[in-house]
Design a protein around this motif. Structure first.
Motif, PDB file in Angstrom:
ATOM      1  N   ALA A   1       0.844  -1.193   0.000  1.00 60.47           N
ATOM      2  CA  ALA A   1       0.000   0.000   0.000  1.00 60.47           C
ATOM      3  C   ALA A   1       0.883   1.249   0.000  1.00 60.47           C
ATOM      4  CB  ALA A   1      -0.933  -0.004   1.210  1.00 60.47           C
ATOM      5  N   VAL A   2       0.466   2.253  -0.738  1.00 60.88           N
ATOM      6  CA  VAL A   2       1.234   3.494  -0.875  1.00 60.88           C
ATOM      7  C   VAL A   2       0.566   4.588  -0.047  1.00 60.88           C
ATOM      8  CG1 VAL A   2       2.067   5.241  -2.485  1.00 60.88           C
ATOM      9  CG2 VAL A   2       1.980   2.837  -3.195  1.00 60.88           C
ATOM     10  N   TYR A   3       1.313   5.155   0.907  1.00 62.22           N
ATOM     11  CA  TYR A   3       0.789   6.214   1.768  1.00 62.22           C
ATOM     12  C   TYR A   3       0.633   7.507   0.977  1.00 62.22           C
ATOM     13  CZ  TYR A   3       0.318   9.356   5.751  1.00 62.22           C
ATOM     14  OH  TYR A   3      -0.130  10.308   6.644  1.00 62.22           O
ATOM     15  N   ILE A   4      -0.546   8.148   1.099  1.00 67.36           N
ATOM     16  CA  ILE A   4      -0.822   9.373   0.345  1.00 67.36           C
ATOM     17  C   ILE A   4      -1.149  10.548   1.263  1.00 67.36           C
ATOM     18  CG2 ILE A   4      -1.553   8.228  -1.785  1.00 67.36           C
ATOM     19  CD1 ILE A   4      -4.500   8.686  -0.761  1.00 67.36           C
ATOM     20  N   GLY A   5      -0.820  10.429   2.538  1.00 67.03           N
ATOM     21  CA  GLY A   5      -1.152  11.480   3.493  1.00 67.03           C
ATOM     22  C   GLY A   5       0.021  12.389   3.823  1.00 67.03           C
ATOM     23  N   ARG A   6      -0.208  13.243   4.819  1.00 60.02           N
ATOM     24  CA  ARG A   6       0.818  14.167   5.281  1.00 60.02           C
ATOM     25  C   ARG A   6       1.852  13.420   6.122  1.00 60.02           C
ATOM     26  NH1 ARG A   6      -4.002  16.968   5.481  1.00 60.02           N
ATOM     27  NH2 ARG A   6      -4.479  16.203   7.567  1.00 60.02           N
ATOM     28  N   GLY A   7       3.005  14.023   6.280  1.00 56.61           N
ATOM     29  CA  GLY A   7       4.054  13.428   7.095  1.00 56.61           C
ATOM     30  C   GLY A   7       3.696  13.469   8.571  1.00 56.61           C
ATOM     31  N   GLY A   8       4.351  12.607   9.333  1.00 52.31           N
ATOM     32  CA  GLY A   8       4.120  12.534  10.767  1.00 52.31           C
ATOM     33  C   GLY A   8       3.788  11.118  11.176  1.00 52.31           C
ATOM     34  N   ARG A   9       3.716  10.907  12.482  1.00 49.28           N
ATOM     35  CA  ARG A   9       3.384   9.582  13.019  1.00 49.28           C
ATOM     36  C   ARG A   9       4.289   8.496  12.424  1.00 49.28           C
ATOM     37  NH1 ARG A   9      -3.226   9.592  13.032  1.00 49.28           N
ATOM     38  NH2 ARG A   9      -3.450  11.630  13.960  1.00 49.28           N
ATOM     39  N   GLY A  10       5.544   8.840  12.217  1.00 55.99           N
ATOM     40  CA  GLY A  10       6.505   7.867  11.724  1.00 55.99           C
ATOM     41  C   GLY A  10       6.499   7.657  10.223  1.00 55.99           C
TER      42      GLY A  10
ATOM     43  N   ALA B   1       6.836   9.371   6.231  1.00 60.64           N
ATOM     44  CA  ALA B   1       7.171  10.500   5.367  1.00 60.64           C
ATOM     45  C   ALA B   1       5.891  10.923   4.664  1.00 60.64           C
ATOM     46  CB  ALA B   1       8.227  10.091   4.357  1.00 60.64           C
ATOM     47  N   GLY B   2       5.760  12.187   4.394  1.00 65.27           N
ATOM     48  CA  GLY B   2       4.582  12.673   3.699  1.00 65.27           C
ATOM     49  C   GLY B   2       4.641  12.409   2.208  1.00 65.27           C
ATOM     50  N   SER B   3       3.478  12.343   1.612  1.00 64.73           N
ATOM     51  CA  SER B   3       3.352  12.154   0.170  1.00 64.73           C
ATOM     52  C   SER B   3       3.267  13.516  -0.515  1.00 64.73           C
ATOM     53  CB  SER B   3       2.074  11.364  -0.126  1.00 64.73           C
ATOM     54  OG  SER B   3       1.767  11.406  -1.512  1.00 64.73           O
ATOM     55  N   PRO B   4       3.832  13.639  -1.714  1.00 64.62           N
ATOM     56  CA  PRO B   4       3.632  14.893  -2.457  1.00 64.62           C
ATOM     57  C   PRO B   4       2.161  15.098  -2.818  1.00 64.62           C
ATOM     58  CG  PRO B   4       4.895  13.307  -3.780  1.00 64.62           C
ATOM     59  CD  PRO B   4       4.680  12.697  -2.434  1.00 64.62           C
ATOM     60  N   LEU B   5       1.349  14.051  -2.689  1.00 66.26           N
ATOM     61  CA  LEU B   5      -0.074  14.140  -3.016  1.00 66.26           C
ATOM     62  C   LEU B   5      -0.953  14.277  -1.779  1.00 66.26           C
ATOM     63  CD1 LEU B   5      -0.174  11.398  -5.785  1.00 66.26           C
ATOM     64  CD2 LEU B   5       0.036  13.882  -6.059  1.00 66.26           C
ATOM     65  N   ALA B   6      -0.374  14.590  -0.636  1.00 60.58           N
ATOM     66  CA  ALA B   6      -1.148  14.771   0.594  1.00 60.58           C
ATOM     67  C   ALA B   6      -2.089  15.964   0.456  1.00 60.58           C
ATOM     68  CB  ALA B   6      -0.201  14.988   1.770  1.00 60.58           C
ATOM     69  N   ASN B   7      -3.245  15.862   1.075  1.00 66.50           N
ATOM     70  CA  ASN B   7      -4.181  16.982   1.084  1.00 66.50           C
ATOM     71  C   ASN B   7      -3.674  18.004   2.098  1.00 66.50           C
ATOM     72  OD1 ASN B   7      -6.338  18.749   1.139  1.00 66.50           O
ATOM     73  ND2 ASN B   7      -7.883  17.143   1.175  1.00 66.50           N
ATOM     74  N   PRO B   8      -3.363  19.225   1.658  1.00 64.21           N
ATOM     75  CA  PRO B   8      -2.795  20.209   2.583  1.00 64.21           C
ATOM     76  C   PRO B   8      -3.812  20.810   3.552  1.00 64.21           C
ATOM     77  CG  PRO B   8      -3.115  21.204   0.434  1.00 64.21           C
ATOM     78  CD  PRO B   8      -3.464  19.740   0.292  1.00 64.21           C
TER      79      PRO B   8
ATOM     80  N   MET C   1       4.883  16.129  -8.023  1.00 65.03           N
ATOM     81  CA  MET C   1       3.499  15.670  -7.918  1.00 65.03           C
ATOM     82  C   MET C   1       3.088  14.908  -9.180  1.00 65.03           C
ATOM     83  SD  MET C   1       1.907  19.050  -6.121  1.00 65.03           S
ATOM     84  CE  MET C   1       0.296  18.411  -5.691  1.00 65.03           C
ATOM     85  N   GLN C   2       3.454  15.455 -10.335  1.00 67.37           N
ATOM     86  CA  GLN C   2       3.134  14.795 -11.599  1.00 67.37           C
ATOM     87  C   GLN C   2       3.840  13.441 -11.692  1.00 67.37           C
ATOM     88  OE1 GLN C   2       4.426  17.942 -14.189  1.00 67.37           O
ATOM     89  NE2 GLN C   2       2.449  18.984 -14.132  1.00 67.37           N
ATOM     90  N   ASN C   3       5.099  13.397 -11.282  1.00 71.91           N
ATOM     91  CA  ASN C   3       5.865  12.150 -11.322  1.00 71.91           C
ATOM     92  C   ASN C   3       5.287  11.104 -10.368  1.00 71.91           C
ATOM     93  OD1 ASN C   3       7.582  13.220 -13.223  1.00 71.91           O
ATOM     94  ND2 ASN C   3       9.162  13.768 -11.743  1.00 71.91           N
ATOM     95  N   GLU C   4       4.824  11.547  -9.201  1.00 75.90           N
ATOM     96  CA  GLU C   4       4.233  10.605  -8.256  1.00 75.90           C
ATOM     97  C   GLU C   4       2.967   9.978  -8.836  1.00 75.90           C
ATOM     98  OE1 GLU C   4       3.710   8.452  -4.542  1.00 75.90           O
ATOM     99  OE2 GLU C   4       5.341   9.053  -5.866  1.00 75.90           O
ATOM    100  N   LEU C   5       2.161  10.766  -9.512  1.00 67.74           N
ATOM    101  CA  LEU C   5       0.969  10.205 -10.149  1.00 67.74           C
ATOM    102  C   LEU C   5       1.353   9.207 -11.243  1.00 67.74           C
ATOM    103  CD1 LEU C   5      -1.405  13.262 -10.255  1.00 67.74           C
ATOM    104  CD2 LEU C   5      -1.894  11.058  -9.195  1.00 67.74           C
ATOM    105  N   GLN C   6       2.391   9.518 -12.012  1.00 66.48           N
ATOM    106  CA  GLN C   6       2.857   8.584 -13.043  1.00 66.48           C
ATOM    107  C   GLN C   6       3.368   7.288 -12.398  1.00 66.48           C
ATOM    108  OE1 GLN C   6       2.655   8.581 -16.365  1.00 66.48           O
ATOM    109  NE2 GLN C   6       1.551  10.519 -16.317  1.00 66.48           N
ATOM    110  N   ARG C   7       4.070   7.414 -11.285  1.00 63.52           N
ATOM    111  CA  ARG C   7       4.573   6.238 -10.569  1.00 63.52           C
ATOM    112  C   ARG C   7       3.418   5.364 -10.093  1.00 63.52           C
ATOM    113  NH1 ARG C   7       5.991   4.135  -5.564  1.00 63.52           N
ATOM    114  NH2 ARG C   7       4.926   5.773  -4.384  1.00 63.52           N
ATOM    115  N   LEU C   8       2.404   6.006  -9.505  1.00 64.38           N
ATOM    116  CA  LEU C   8       1.239   5.263  -9.024  1.00 64.38           C
ATOM    117  C   LEU C   8       0.489   4.610 -10.176  1.00 64.38           C
ATOM    118  CD1 LEU C   8      -0.122   7.693  -6.274  1.00 64.38           C
ATOM    119  CD2 LEU C   8       1.243   5.614  -5.972  1.00 64.38           C
TER     120      LEU C   8
END
Length: 138
Positions: free
Chosen positions: A16-25, A27-34, A92-99
């Motif tokens: 599973a690929v984390y798509i949230g903000r950083g924290g709680r151990g 790293a944040g995703s470039p696609l996290a909802n700000p 952000m664009q590259n992360e979407l391509q990776r996914l």
């Protein structure tokens, strides 16, 4: 193509690929909802789930739209928009391509704390499905 948004306790499950903000151990995703639910928003009130998702989608689509010369992204710390650098936008664009690449090879799980409630992950899933379908035909 199979893409699911799953709840964060499933982290590491089946890649599973984390798509949230950083924290709680994590790293944040470039696609996290700000935008954070319950945070104060300009003009008063607090962010509600539906509006954070709607605004995330509008902002993400501007980032992806190559006809938009300057992309902006919400910066909650400043309480407004800031201009994305070329590297941030490209990231952000590259992360979407990776996914998309992962999803085309097999099932993709997008990992977020919000799931199973409506989430920015639903937007990411929809965008990835559109990317897989290709450009609209005239």
């Amino acid at each position: 193509m199979q893409i699911k948004v799953v709840n964060r306790p499933h982290k590491g499950r089946n890649g599973a690929v984390y798509i949230g903000r950083g924290g709680r151990g994590s790293a944040g995703s470039p696609l996290a909802n700000p935008r954070r639910l319950g945070d104060r928003k300009p003009g008063g009130g607090v962010w509600a789930r539906g509006e954070t998702i709607t605004l995330f989608e509008l902002d993400l689509r501007r980032v992806l739209d190559r006809t938009v010369a300057v992309a902006e992204w919400w910066d909650g710390g400043r309480g407004g928009y800031r201009r994305l650098s070329a590297a941030e936008r490209s990231g952000m664009q590259n992360e979407l391509q990776r996914l998309l690449g992962i999803a085309l090879r097999g099932p993709l799980e997008l990992d977020c704390f919000c799931s199973p409630l409506p989430c920015h992950g639903d937007v990411i899933r929809r965008v990835l499905e559109e990317m897989a379908a290709g450009p609209p035909r005239a």
